[in-house]
Design a protein around this motif. Structure first.
Motif, PDB file in Angstrom:
ATOM      1  N   THR A  34       0.840  -1.207   0.000  1.00  0.00           N
ATOM      2  CA  THR A  34       0.000   0.000   0.000  1.00  0.00           C
ATOM      3  C   THR A  34       0.868   1.247   0.000  1.00  0.00           C
ATOM      4  O   THR A  34       0.624   2.210  -0.741  1.00  0.00           O
TER       5      THR A  34
ATOM      6  N   HIS B 164       2.447   1.641  -3.361  1.00  0.00           N
ATOM      7  CA  HIS B 164       1.464   2.106  -4.330  1.00  0.00           C
ATOM      8  C   HIS B 164       1.331   3.623  -4.272  1.00  0.00           C
ATOM      9  O   HIS B 164       1.271   4.298  -5.308  1.00  0.00           O
TER      10      HIS B 164
ATOM     11  N   HIS C  49       0.567  -4.399 -14.064  1.00  0.00           N
ATOM     12  CA  HIS C  49      -0.016  -3.884 -12.824  1.00  0.00           C
ATOM     13  C   HIS C  49       0.150  -4.935 -11.734  1.00  0.00           C
ATOM     14  O   HIS C  49      -0.319  -6.066 -11.877  1.00  0.00           O
TER      15      HIS C  49
ATOM     16  N   GLU D 194      -6.341  -3.483  -6.623  1.00  0.00           N
ATOM     17  CA  GLU D 194      -7.294  -2.486  -6.152  1.00  0.00           C
ATOM     18  C   GLU D 194      -8.361  -3.152  -5.274  1.00  0.00           C
ATOM     19  O   GLU D 194      -8.816  -2.576  -4.300  1.00  0.00           O
ATOM     20  N   ASP D 195      -8.755  -4.374  -5.653  1.00  0.00           N
ATOM     21  CA  ASP D 195      -9.807  -5.094  -4.938  1.00  0.00           C
ATOM     22  C   ASP D 195      -9.395  -6.562  -4.856  1.00  0.00           C
ATOM     23  O   ASP D 195      -9.389  -7.282  -5.865  1.00  0.00           O
TER      24      ASP D 195
ATOM     25  N   THR E 161      -1.972  -8.254  -7.651  1.00  0.00           N
ATOM     26  CA  THR E 161      -2.995  -8.609  -8.628  1.00  0.00           C
ATOM     27  C   THR E 161      -2.893 -10.105  -8.922  1.00  0.00           C
ATOM     28  O   THR E 161      -1.909 -10.763  -8.562  1.00  0.00           O
TER      29      THR E 161
END
Length: 757
Positions: free
Chosen positions: A14, A17, A209, A213-214, A277
């Motif tokens: 995090t 990012h 990537h 994100e989720d 991811t």
């Protein structure tokens, strides 16, 4: 230092990012990154080294002397950091100074720290840097801490690559890594030379990537990808061509076991839990497997790890939606294709103007993809293990199919030597092209028929390009091998008619379909029994006679295509005269059926057979009265005579075509055919080699059917040869064979000035 959990790893990601999304400079970003990692892992030192201008440069650090940043530099293989980048491997040391690769750099003030852990920062399977942590206390790092570092290193590779901070990496396992050049020796499948850039048949998916994100969305994507991959594997294991028992099935069952391995799925989900991811999590686990592969000495276990690597790439392609091969992409003008293996249909999908060469991890001399590549004139090497670990996409590759070697990332000296040899080869080809209209007549006036082998409609162009006398072998099975279903009779007819029309007044000999054995057709049920020796199994005429509908359809297509013309048909792998009789009767029945219906049929049909099975030579006197011609298939005949599988690399070069056993056998066959007034020729690879062709002419042969690339050299040899002298020399050599007949024949050629170079 506390144990790093998945939650804290996610906390690091995090933070990274946020740093990556900021507008700070690349240097400022990496300065923040090392602090985030050090704080999260309670580490006294965290450093990032990047590969720049061929050296690993200390680019950012917390804990080491800041004045060493951009000053401390290590070569690949130098020090702990250099060895990590060189080997693309992890180091985890309780006492760094005790490691044999340790190299002290006084400007860093690192003598205060004992423990050391470092992981490679990998991009496109190459190390572009190293991420390292250090502690004053001597202790080994927990496995979960190492995994956290590896996860972070994956995210860092995206930041570093996007910022253009590092060199394009040098292959870690390159045996010539100091020069950045990899020299790869393999099995010569198709001769020739090619210069080009590496293209993977199934390109690696580049992870763009890495931070999720989720997490729940990523979990679902992986779950769906696993389901689809397992469906594909189940379909593979259920294909009829593999049967239900035997080695093929065992390999596929192992493959299936890995696909259903819950441990593999669990490790990928753990990566997603840490904030990656789906693609990054799969790649993260794959990198760990690759690092373990490099530590495995057992060939069987290494093969199984290769299976896992293949599955990882399959899963990545599914989850990313990138399912096509390189044939569907825009190829460079000079592509060297890299693949584990290929089918003939896959090879034919590529633009022949751009495809310069092929390198396979597997491959064999008898595989049908090799035959197709030879017909296409594409140099090919096989049996190069771990080729993906030695050649990266985009690498400059020099391929010398004649010498069975390739170079990746060649030095200027290697490239210059290769270009010199390539230029000489091109000049020689130009010389042969200029001589294409000169007839292949020996110095003493004997006309030798030099024809070409073909299998594709476009191959007919070789007649004009080489000045060949015709097509001595048209392999009709190519159309069957590249089709997903049994080719319809109408499509067969169109192909054969177009070949005859393109050949004009030059003869074309059609060989009936030679499939089965190691040339399996997925749409043709071969039964459930595994063949121990496919080359000597249910194939060629044996299969065709058992599958009467297949043979009838092809016979009708050939007869219809040659309406009003002359038709030459040859049956492969005839073992006994009755097989020829049955095959000829089948064709004649189709001709009679068409004639009864007032359809135009060929003006004449000439029948021949391949002599590949030694047993046929013992009953040849019974068959010759029924034959118009005999064609000797030296590839299969040689392996049958010597009981040596030529696809086995240990035996491929062991038995010489220029051996007394082969030449004496062939001479008897030639003499018997001549006495019966039946023309005889050779249509195997043996006839395409100049010294071997000299020997064949010396035992009385006057017809050769060879690859188009060999026509020029063989014609030049013929025009420099005195056939009478060659026959006398072969008589002498075969009467009392010397220890090395090849050397003796080469000496004769040199003394006579015969062009066999």
């Amino acid at each position: 230092m506390p144990t790093t959990s998945a939650a804290s790893a996610r906390e690091i990601l995090t933070g990274l990012h946020e740093v990556m999304a900021s507008k700070a400079s690349a240097q400022a970003k990496l300065n923040k990154v090392v602090k985030i990692i050090a704080d999260a892992m309670a580490s006294e030192v965290c450093s990032i080294y990047l590969l720049r201008d061929g050296l690993l440069e200390l680019y950012a650090t917390v804990g080491l002397n800041q004045s060493a940043v951009h000053v401390t530099k290590l070569a690949l293989g130098e020090g702990l950091v250099g060895s990590i980048a060189r080997d693309v491997a992890v180091l985890n040391l309780a006492e760094a100074a005790g490691h044999p690769e340790f190299a002290y750099r006084p400007e860093t003030d690192e003598e205060l720290f004992h423990s050391f852990a470092g992981v490679p920062i990998v991009r496109k399977e190459r190390a572009i840097g190293v991420l390292a942590v250090q502690h004053a206390d001597p202790r080994a790092y927990d496995e979960i801490e190492i995994e956290a570092l590896q996860t972070v290193a994956m995210v860092l590779s995206e930041l570093i690559a996007n910022a253009g901070l590092a060199d394009r990496a040098v292959q870690a396992s390159d045996p010539a890594r100091d020069a950045g050049t990899a020299r790869l020796m393999g099995l010569r499948l198709v001769v020739g030379m090619a210069r080009g850039h590496a293209v993977y048949h199934q390109p690696r998916i580049l992870i763009e990537h890495t931070v999720a994100e989720d997490i729940e969305v990523e979990r679902h994507r992986v779950l769906s990808a696993f389901s689809r991959m397992r469906e594909q594997i189940d379909a593979m294991t259920g294909q009829a061509e593999f049967g239900t028992v035997g080695e093929h099935q065992e390999v596929l069952e192992t493959y299936k076991m890995f696909a259903y391995d819950e441990g593999w799925a669990r490790r990928i989900n753990e990566g997603i839990d840490s904030g990656l991811t789906a693609e990054a999590a799969i790649e993260r686990v794959r990198q760990r497997m690759q690092q373990r592969m490099r530590q495995i000495d057992d060939p069987l276990l290494a093969d199984r790890m290769h299976d896992l690597d293949d599955l990882s790439n399959r899963l990545l392609r599914i989850v990313s939606g990138q399912l096509g091969t390189a044939a569907q992409m825009s190829l460079p003008q000079d592509a060297i294709l890299i693949a584990r293996n290929l089918g003939p249909a896959e090879l034919l999908e590529y633009d022949r103007r751009k495809l310069k060469g092929v390198i396979l991890e597997e491959g064999s001399l008898t595989a049908h993809v090799t035959i197709v590549a030879r017909a296409m004139g594409v140099p090919m090497l096989g049996r190069i293990r771990s080729v993906r670990q030695q050649i990266a996409e985009g690498d400059l590759v020099l391929l010398d199919g004649t010498a069975a070697v390739a170079w990746a990332r060649p030095t200027p000296a290697v490239a210059e030597a290769f270009d010199t040899k390539l230029s000489a080869s091109q000049r020689l080809r130009a010389h042969y092209a200029a001589q294409r209209n000169l007839p292949p007549v020996t110095k003493d006036g004997e006309r030798i028929m030099v024809m070409v082998n073909a299998g594709l409609r476009d191959d007919v162009a070789a007649l004009a390009a080489t000045g060949a006398d015709g097509i001595g072998l048209f392999r009709t099975e190519f159309q069957f091998l590249v089709s997903a279903t049994l080719p319809r009779r109408e499509s067969q007819t169109r192909l054969y008619r177009s070949v005859l029309e393109a050949a004009g007044d030059k003869p074309v000999v059609f060989r009936t379909v030679d499939v089965g054995g190691d040339k399996q057709l997925p749409y043709l049920d071969g039964g459930d029994e595994r063949e121990e020796n496919p080359a000597m199994g249910w194939r060629a005429l044996r299969l065709a006679l058992d599958r009467g509908a297949l043979m009838k359809a092809q016979a009708r297509a050939l007869v219809e295509a040659a309406a009003g013309r002359e038709l030459d048909i040859m049956f492969p792998m005839v073992s006994e005269p009755w097989e020829f009789d049955e095959a000829k009767a089948l064709v004649e029945a189709q001709r009679a059926w068409l004639a009864e219906r007032k359809k135009m049929v060929p003006r004449a049909v000439r029948y021949g057979c391949m002599l590949e099975v030694p047993a046929l030579a013992e009953t040849l006197d019974l068959l010759l009265p029924k034959l118009d011609f005999v064609s000797i298939g030296t590839n299969d005949l040689t392996q049958f005579l010597f009981a040596a599988d030529r696809s086995n690399p240990r035996l491929a070069e062991r038995y010489d075509w220029l051996s007394p056993a082969i030449l004496r056998f062939l001479r008897r066959v030639v003499a018997q055919c001549d006495a019966a007034g039946v023309r005889v020729g050779v249509c195997g690879e043996m006839g395409g080699r100049t010294l071997e062709a000299l020997a064949l002419i010396g035992i009385g042969l006057k017809r050769l059917s060879i690859t188009p690339a060999a026509v020029g050299p063989v014609k030049a040899m013929i025009r420099s040869l005195d056939r009478g002298a060659a026959m006398a020399e072969l008589d002498r050599l075969l009467a009392a064979p010397p220890p090395n007949l090849r050397a003796a024949l080469a000496d004769f050629a040199e003394r006579q000035g015969v062009a066999v170079g």
